[in-house]
Design a protein around this motif. Structure first.
Motif, mmCIF file in Angstrom:
data_model
loop_
_atom_site.group_PDB
_atom_site.id
_atom_site.type_symbol
_atom_site.label_atom_id
_atom_site.label_comp_id
_atom_site.label_asym_id
_atom_site.label_seq_id
_atom_site.Cartn_x
_atom_site.Cartn_y
_atom_site.Cartn_z
ATOM 1 N N ALA A 228 -18.391 -5.185 -9.911
ATOM 2 C CA ALA A 228 -17.427 -4.819 -10.950
ATOM 3 C C ALA A 228 -16.666 -3.552 -10.572
ATOM 4 O O ALA A 228 -15.430 -3.484 -10.709
ATOM 5 N N VAL A 229 -17.369 -2.544 -10.090
ATOM 6 C CA VAL A 229 -16.701 -1.309 -9.663
ATOM 7 C C VAL A 229 -15.739 -1.597 -8.518
ATOM 8 O O VAL A 229 -14.621 -1.052 -8.459
ATOM 9 N N ALA A 230 -16.152 -2.479 -7.597
ATOM 10 C CA ALA A 230 -15.298 -2.817 -6.456
ATOM 11 C C ALA A 230 -13.985 -3.449 -6.908
ATOM 12 O O ALA A 230 -12.913 -3.118 -6.391
ATOM 13 N N LEU A 231 -14.048 -4.364 -7.880
ATOM 14 C CA LEU A 231 -12.829 -5.007 -8.335
ATOM 15 C C LEU A 231 -11.956 -4.057 -9.150
ATOM 16 O O LEU A 231 -10.724 -4.152 -9.118
ATOM 17 N N PHE A 232 -12.585 -3.146 -9.892
ATOM 18 C CA PHE A 232 -11.800 -2.128 -10.587
ATOM 19 C C PHE A 232 -11.050 -1.267 -9.578
ATOM 20 O O PHE A 232 -9.841 -1.026 -9.712
ATOM 21 N N ALA A 233 -11.755 -0.804 -8.556
ATOM 22 C CA ALA A 233 -11.133 0.061 -7.552
ATOM 23 C C ALA A 233 -10.081 -0.681 -6.738
ATOM 24 O O ALA A 233 -9.033 -0.121 -6.385
ATOM 25 N N SER A 234 -10.338 -1.959 -6.452
ATOM 26 C CA SER A 234 -9.401 -2.735 -5.628
ATOM 27 C C SER A 234 -8.072 -2.960 -6.322
ATOM 28 O O SER A 234 -7.063 -3.251 -5.661
ATOM 29 N N ALA A 235 -8.042 -2.826 -7.644
ATOM 30 C CA ALA A 235 -6.776 -2.985 -8.367
ATOM 31 C C ALA A 235 -5.758 -1.951 -7.925
ATOM 32 O O ALA A 235 -4.550 -2.190 -8.028
ATOM 33 N N VAL A 236 -6.205 -0.795 -7.404
ATOM 34 C CA VAL A 236 -5.260 0.221 -6.960
ATOM 35 C C VAL A 236 -4.452 -0.288 -5.778
ATOM 36 O O VAL A 236 -3.275 0.063 -5.603
ATOM 37 N N SER A 237 -5.057 -1.150 -4.966
ATOM 38 C CA SER A 237 -4.329 -1.721 -3.839
ATOM 39 C C SER A 237 -3.299 -2.736 -4.313
ATOM 40 O O SER A 237 -2.175 -2.794 -3.805
ATOM 41 N N THR A 238 -3.676 -3.535 -5.325
ATOM 42 C CA THR A 238 -2.758 -4.544 -5.847
ATOM 43 C C THR A 238 -1.489 -3.910 -6.410
ATOM 44 O O THR A 238 -0.373 -4.364 -6.132
ATOM 45 N N VAL A 239 -1.656 -2.859 -7.210
ATOM 46 C CA VAL A 239 -0.501 -2.247 -7.863
ATOM 47 C C VAL A 239 0.074 -1.079 -7.066
ATOM 48 O O VAL A 239 1.230 -0.696 -7.282
ATOM 49 N N GLY A 240 -0.712 -0.510 -6.150
ATOM 50 C CA GLY A 240 -0.284 0.714 -5.489
ATOM 51 C C GLY A 240 0.194 0.573 -4.065
ATOM 52 O O GLY A 240 0.890 1.462 -3.553
ATOM 53 N N LEU A 241 -0.174 -0.527 -3.390
ATOM 54 C CA LEU A 241 0.216 -0.656 -1.988
ATOM 55 C C LEU A 241 1.732 -0.758 -1.801
ATOM 56 O O LEU A 241 2.289 -0.087 -0.915
ATOM 57 N N PRO A 242 2.446 -1.575 -2.612
ATOM 58 C CA PRO A 242 3.917 -1.626 -2.423
ATOM 59 C C PRO A 242 4.599 -0.261 -2.559
ATOM 60 O O PRO A 242 5.361 0.135 -1.664
ATOM 61 N N PRO A 243 4.349 0.506 -3.663
ATOM 62 C CA PRO A 243 5.015 1.821 -3.736
ATOM 63 C C PRO A 243 4.560 2.787 -2.657
ATOM 64 O O PRO A 243 5.346 3.630 -2.202
ATOM 65 N N LEU A 244 3.304 2.678 -2.218
ATOM 66 C CA LEU A 244 2.823 3.548 -1.153
ATOM 67 C C LEU A 244 3.567 3.268 0.156
ATOM 68 O O LEU A 244 3.987 4.192 0.863
ATOM 69 N N LEU A 245 3.760 1.992 0.459
ATOM 70 C CA LEU A 245 4.457 1.623 1.691
ATOM 71 C C LEU A 245 5.929 2.044 1.639
ATOM 72 O O LEU A 245 6.501 2.464 2.649
ATOM 73 N N VAL A 246 6.526 1.935 0.458
ATOM 74 C CA VAL A 246 7.928 2.335 0.315
ATOM 75 C C VAL A 246 8.075 3.860 0.448
ATOM 76 O O VAL A 246 8.927 4.363 1.196
ATOM 77 N N ALA A 247 7.242 4.603 -0.274
ATOM 78 C CA ALA A 247 7.375 6.057 -0.312
ATOM 79 C C ALA A 247 7.005 6.714 1.014
ATOM 80 O O ALA A 247 7.648 7.672 1.453
#
Length: 407
Positions: A228-247
């Motif tokens: 459960a903790v892993a899937l909570f933490a992995s959500a940051v990649s789902t929503v955060g990877l595109p803006p991270l790659l752009v910025a």
């Protein structure tokens, strides 16, 4: 490779091929649902709402062991996939690009999620019946391969199909994959009935009280919590990877697609490596939790590494590492659960499903705010959270002994 040996069994081969096709259809369905809603509304928040609605039945049915247990036969699963095929095929006929179309999509997504929440844990409960006890871990690895193949093939096939058909018509393709799966499951139901197996003769699985089971099986409860903790933490990649790659790197859709492809390719390679490892070193009931938690701890470090990576090559490498570790976690846990009697196995699968979806939804709702404020720091914090949880589980694994029944 023992994957090939397992596929020599006609029952395993038919189920694996149909499930691979069905999982690929699910990938197309997820893409279609998101893009249909986005094109109709232009709202990213409504896209997130679609994902949250699909997870609600998994959370709600996590406490309904009696209801889920009523579908613990091959023929029952065939009826569930028949219903999923009908829902998916109906959507292109009923869809309209307005408020009614959005409401209809939400309703059908909720219905498909409910059918999936009934289907998934029962399939995981029934698969071990197709193989001998010493082949259970390898079978878990083989069926994990379906999602890895879909991850690699799904991206490219979706792009190619969208050149030929509309997003709404992807639901038709998904419905056809469910229909194929339903036919395969009905065939398995007839085959087991002809053999008059105990599994075919019994009725629905009896309900098992989750709270008591988790108190008795503390190692399994620890694994569910870490998941459960892993899937909570992995959500940051789902929503955060595109803006991270752009910025940070000035990357657009191409860079994001490359990162997704790297993760999928790592998952496929990880599955094959895990399968070869199981061939020479079967799943050890004494050490499975340590292996499981260690893999998630390393995954946490990789997630944190994405937050400080200063080169695109480092991002791709970390995505590959993350993909490599996913099959280790999945196969190790599923092989462990296969050691339980079917009623307890179904209950634990349902609880894990509930916890995983609840954590994922929570992450999707909460982490975007952190990503908007500080993308890199969000990855570091999420990775550190996962590392701490997995390390705590690893510590507990060394201090507890397995109990009868698989814990």
């Amino acid at each position: 490779m023992r994957h090939v040996r397992l596929l020599r069994s006609r029952s395993v081969r038919v189920l694996w091929l149909s499930m691979t096709l069905s999982v690929l259809g699910d990938r197309l369905y997820a893409l279609a649902a998101m893009w249909v809603v986005y094109e109709a509304t232009g709202s990213s928040s409504r896209m997130g709402l679609v994902a949250a609605v699909e997870s609600l039945p998994y959370i709600a049915l996590g406490g309904a062991g009696t209801v889920v247990g009523r579908f613990s036969r091959w023929r029952s699963l065939a009826w569930l996939d028949t219903a999923r095929a009908a829902v998916a095929l109906a959507l292109p006929l009923l869809w309209s690009p307005d408020a009614f179309g959005f409401a209809l999509t939400l309703g059908l997504v909720l219905l498909l999620g409910t059918l999936g929440a009934l289907f998934d844990p029962n399939l995981g409960t029934l698969v071990p019946q197709l193989v001998t006890p010493d082949e259970v871990a390898q079978a878990s690895c083989l069926f994990d391969l379906t999602s890895r193949v879909a991850g690699v093939v799904g991206q490219g096939s979706a792009g190619a199909l969208l050149l030929l058909v509309s997003e709404v018509q992807l639901f038709t393709i998904d419905g056809l994959t469910f229909a194929v799966s339903a036919a395969a499951l009905a065939w398995l139901g007839r085959r087991t009935a002809r053999r008059k197996s105990a599994a075919a003769a019994r009725g629905p699985l009896p309900a098992v009280r989750a709270r008591r089971l988790l108190r008795e099986q503390r190692r399994t409860a620890t694994a569910i919590a870490v998941h459960a903790v892993a899937l909570f933490a992995s959500a940051v990649s789902t929503v955060g990877l595109p803006p991270l790659l752009v910025a940070r790197f000035g990357q657009g859709a191409a860079g994001y697609g490359l990162a997704l492809a790297a993760t999928a390719a790592g998952g496929l390679a990880g599955n094959l490596l895990t399968g070869n490892t199981l061939t020479t070193r079967p799943c050890d009931e004494q050490n499975w939790l340590g292996t499981y938690c260690f893999a998630w701890a390393v995954s946490g470090l990789a997630l944190a590494g994405l937050g400080v990576a200063d080169r695109m090559a480092a991002v791709i490498a970390l995505c590959i590492v993350t993909g490599l570790l996913f099959p280790v976690c999945t196969v190790t846990f599923r092989a462990h659960l296969a050691r339980f009697a079917p009623p307890a196995r179904l209950r634990l699968l349902t609880v894990d499903q509930m916890a995983a979806h609840a954590a994922s939804v929570a992450g999707m709702l909460l982490l975007p705010f952190a990503v908007d404020a500080a993308p890199g720091a969000s990855f570091v914090a999420a990775g550190a959270l996962l590392w701490c949880a997995a390390t705590a589980g690893w510590y507990l694994a060394g201090r507890t002994r397995p109990l009868p029944g698989g814990a």
